[in-house]
Design a protein around this motif. Structure first.
Motif: not given
Length: 861
Positions: A366, A371, A375-376, A335, A379, A333, A352-353, A346, A349
């Motif tokens: 990443c 990133h 993102l985290y 960014q 996830c 992925e 996207e995830i 945010d 993102i």
């Protein structure tokens, strides 16, 4: 997915708001004397260098208005070149006099690439590197009685003093203050910020799990508290672990004296009975509530979202999560997205995830840098394992500045992301770079020093130093590694033709080209899974992205830059079990016909599905029922495709019914496109936008015929506009590619609704209504100092006994809106009042005698 609405017809979309709240719970509004203010609005931007712009008196009235996250230019597949030079940002702001005697910090989550910061003309420092955040203590530089000015000089140009260290990398730097900015106001006795503290294996809150089983788990919590008062403090730290229902699962209390100007790390062990464990299919999260007291007074409070799990990497059985072994599908992925470059909000993102998760991927590499923190967070809540990566790409300037910056970034990356259950391995190498063994040993040792114990796993290639070996499928090294666990870090592109790879196709290309790309990805995935050492792989690359090296975008993604899927997206999606289920995520049985069904389309019809069998119908008549393909590129797949040969084209409709144990579980239809008739708008999510002034929502634009089928030959020019408190980002007129494109809508700061309109000559107008509302208190966007027509809000979290809260003195007068949320982030009370003391009159449903609530107050101007 627009014309593909039948793909997951039996898997509903629910509970998204809960996912959003969970995804960002680490940034909940704090209490006591801690306040966090969103610092994204009200910036001025100038592209180019200018003398004296750091001075308070400098005139920036003619500069461009900017909102963070901010990119230096609009990015399209036709023009992905980024501005690489110097740019300036300035912001004028005021602070409450209530902050007297407290600490004030400024945090930037990312700036590309070298940044210098001044507050009221005084230099705060220089940060080198584009992918990690940094924090400055500005307590002594700001005024509480007048206007303040912060100035930031950004230099986006490549520099061999920091990674990646070269100009012609295979991605774009873009530029700017492209992530969020925050002000943190704390008591002088407070939990430190993990990046500012600069403490090995410490700073902030650090959570580990030395023992985990389904019956009991031990959670170790280290909390660093600093006392910046002039005398010693009798400090108590209370750590409560709260589950998703708001129930206290475990607690610990520790008390110690901390000398003036000293810090102390409190270590606590908390036992959780019958824990809800985290993995990629059950991403159960808890929230750690940290309360700091000075004597009996609460002076600091924050929340950290955690997930209880144990990780191991094996050579023969895959990755072990808790007591189960898995061999997982993954992707790389970047960014990078249409229009915004890497300056995503945010929630953009998060979507996207979420789309990556729905594509069937449970692992993200990443590439090729740390990133955005969001993102985290995403996830964690969606259940995606993450390989966190140091910045690097085919370069190792062997100078002390470069190496020291990589060592620094390694420490900061581990400190920032160590509490995320999703981060299961750390790429402490430089992607495809010829570093030496001494450098590799140093970063490996740094990672283990920052994360002691047996839950730190480093990975990289070229050397035996790292715990896990990883490399691209196109390199022979994968197959020569004989002892360590192995990760296929990239596959599906270079090995099919290098710079002219047949995997590089446009979403609007022919069926044949799209099917060739999907064939390549299927072929290599099948090969990956044939190796005994296989654990996880990472397809290259999820979405198309801008590239300096290629002098134009990389087109090998399974989605394009607009995040419109190619056929390969649905191949990957078909490899997920139909039994998988996560609330709010589109999963379950699916079927997809990889054929536009128009004149010239292939007569061999490929269908992707995770069902047992597929029945294909042409204009209502059964063509055939097939089982999964059994060829040599399918024999290792969980759910091989279905192939129907000799399906002659006839204008009309193809329908594929996917069956499980003889019962139709999913269906998908393709109808021959007719003349363009209308414009259709589809948001990536119909959830309300947050009224924070910076959230941007991706909206897809389709040109459709009278039956609702996308017209893939359309190149219509479409005009886009919006009414209400929102703006269209980018051009107001766009030209369709393959009958489709996208735009971005940015929310304002007022609750209500907006309408997006799309018009084109000769076509029926498209219209889309979206809501804008106040963000949940568990979102970062709940805290902002720039609401339109309201004063700076006070946001607090309190442990309360009884049914009353006293608002800060600045809210003693005036009309205020007060909102109360419970631990799960659910709004349970709201009132408008002119009083300073808000009484709840028994309306709150509080299951505990001592409860944490959150208040957001806005005083009308």
């Amino acid at each position: 997915m627009g014309e593909y609405t039948g793909v997951t017809c039996l898997a509903g979309m629910t509970a998204l708001l809960c996912l959003f709240s969970a995804a960002f719970a680490r940034e909940v509004p704090p209490s006591g004397n801690r306040v966090t203010q969103n610092f994204n609005l009200g910036w001025k931007y100038y592209q180019g260098d200018v003398n004296g712009a750091e001075a308070v008196s400098f005139g920036d009235g003619g500069w461009e208005n900017a909102v963070l996250p901010h990119n230096t230019k609009w990015i399209t597949p036709d023009n992905d070149e980024a501005y690489q030079g110097v740019a300036w940002y300035r912001k004028h702001f005021t602070l409450s006099e209530d902050y007297q005697g407290r600490k004030i910090f400024i945090e930037f989550e990312g700036a590309m690439q070298q940044s210098r910061v001044w507050v009221n003309g005084e230099s705060m420092g220089t940060y080198e590197g584009g992918y990690m955040g940094f924090v400055y203590d500005i307590t002594d530089q700001v005024s509480l009685s007048g206007e303040n000015v912060i100035a930031v000089r950004i230099d986006t140009r490549s520099n061999s003093n920091w990674a990646p260290g070269r100009v012609d990398v295979d991605f774009r730097y873009y530029g700017g203050l492209y992530r969020d900015a925050w002000l943190h106001i704390t008591d002088k006795l407070h939990v430190t910020h993990e990046l500012f503290a600069d403490t090995k294996a410490g700073g902030g809150v650090f959570v580990t799990y030395p023992a985990v089983s389904t019956s009991e788990a031990t959670v170790n919590v280290k909390t660093q508290v600093i006392n910046e008062n002039g005398s010693a403090a009798n400090c108590t730290v209370v750590s409560d672990i709260i589950d998703a229902t708001g129930t206290v699962a475990g607690t610990a209390t520790a008390t110690s004296s901390i000398d003036a100007s000293a810090s102390k790390t409190f270590s606590q062990a908390i036992t959780i009975s019958n824990p809800k464990l985290w993995n990629h299919l059950t991403p159960n999260c808890y929230t750690l509530h940290t309360t700091v007291k000075n004597g009996t007074a609460t002076v600091d409070y924050l929340m950290t979202r955690i997930g209880i799990r144990r990780i191991d990497w094996t050579r023969s059985q895959g990755v072990k999560i808790n007591n189960d072994f898995y061999k997982l599908r993954g992707t790389n992925e970047h960014q990078d997205i249409y229009g915004l470059g890497n300056a995503l909000s945010d929630r953009a993102i998060f979507y996207e995830i979420k789309m990556i998760k729905e594509a069937g991927f449970d692992f993200i590499r990443c590439a090729h840098y740390p990133h955005d923190p969001s993102l985290y967070d995403a996830c964690d809540s969606l259940g995606i394992l993450v390989m966190n990566c140091l910045t690097g790409w085919q370069s190792f300037p062997n100078n002390s500045s470069f190496k020291n910056n990589t060592y620094k970034e390694c420490r900061e990356m581990v400190r920032r992301d160590r509490n995320h259950p999703s981060v299961v391995i750390w790429e402490t190498s430089l992607n495809e770079s010829r570093y030496d063994d001494a450098w590799a040993r140093t970063v490996h040792d740094i990672a283990h020093e920052e994360y002691p114990g047996d839950q730190m796993f480093t990975n990289g290639y070229r050397t035996s130093v790292f715990d896990v070996f990883s490399d691209a499928a196109a390199h022979d090294a994968l197959y020569n590694e004989r002892s360590r666990p192995v990760i296929v870090a990239e596959y599906g592109d270079w090995e099919y033709g290098g710079f002219t790879s047949s995997s590089r196709v446009l979403r609007e290309d022919s069926d044949d080209k799209l099917l060739t790309q999907a064939y390549n990805h299927q072929h290599r995935m099948n090969m990956n899974r044939s190796y005994s050492w296989f654990s996880v792989d990472a397809f290259w690359c999820y979405g198309d992205y801008g590239s300096v090296l290629l002098d134009g975008p990389f087109f090998g993604g399974c989605t394009d830059m607009y995040r419109l899927p190619k056929y390969s997206y649905y191949f990957f999606r078909s490899q997920r079990s139909p039994k998988d289920s996560i609330p709010g995520v589109s999963m379950g049985p699916m079927v997809f016909i990889a054929n536009r069904w128009q004149q010239g389309s292939p007569t061999t019809v490929k269908v992707y599905s995770n069902c047992d069998s597929v029945s294909l119908y042409k204009n209502g008549s059964l063509v055939a029922t097939r089982g999964h393909d059994a060829d040599d590129i399918s024999n290792r797949l969980d759910y091989p495709p279905f192939t129907f040969n000799g399906v002659s084209f006839t204008t009309g409709t193809l329908r594929a019914d996917g069956k499980i144990r003889g019962t139709v579980a999913a269906t998908h239809s393709r109808t021959t496109p007719e003349a363009a008739a209308a414009v259709q708008l589809r948001p990536i999510s119909s959830e309300p936008l947050f009224a924070d002034g910076s959230e941007a929502r991706l909206v897809w634009i389709d040109v459709i015929d009278a039956k609702g089928t996308v017209v893939p030959t359309s190149t219509a020019r479409v005009n886009i506009s919006v009414t209400g408190d929102a703006t269209i980002l980018g051009p107001s007129t766009v030209t369709m590619k393959g009958g489709r494109l996208a735009t971005w809508v940015r929310a304002g700061t007022s609750d209500g609704s907006i309408t997006v309109n799309a018009t084109s000559n000769g076509l029926t107008e498209g219209s889309l209504e979206l809501s804008i509302g106040s963000p949940p208190v568990t979102m970062k966007r709940a805290i902002t100092s720039s609401y339109r027509k309201v004063a700076s809000p006070a946001v607090m979290t309190r442990r309360v006994i009884g049914s009353a809260i006293r608002l800060p003195a600045e809210y003693a007068d005036g009309l205020k809106t007060v909102t109360v949320y419970n631990l799960a982030g659910r709004r349970i009370y709201r009132t408008t009042t002119r009083k300073q003391v808000v009484r709840f009159n028994g309306n709150l449903q509080l299951p505990h005698k001592v409860y944490v609530i959150s208040l957001s107050a806005q005083k009308q101007l």
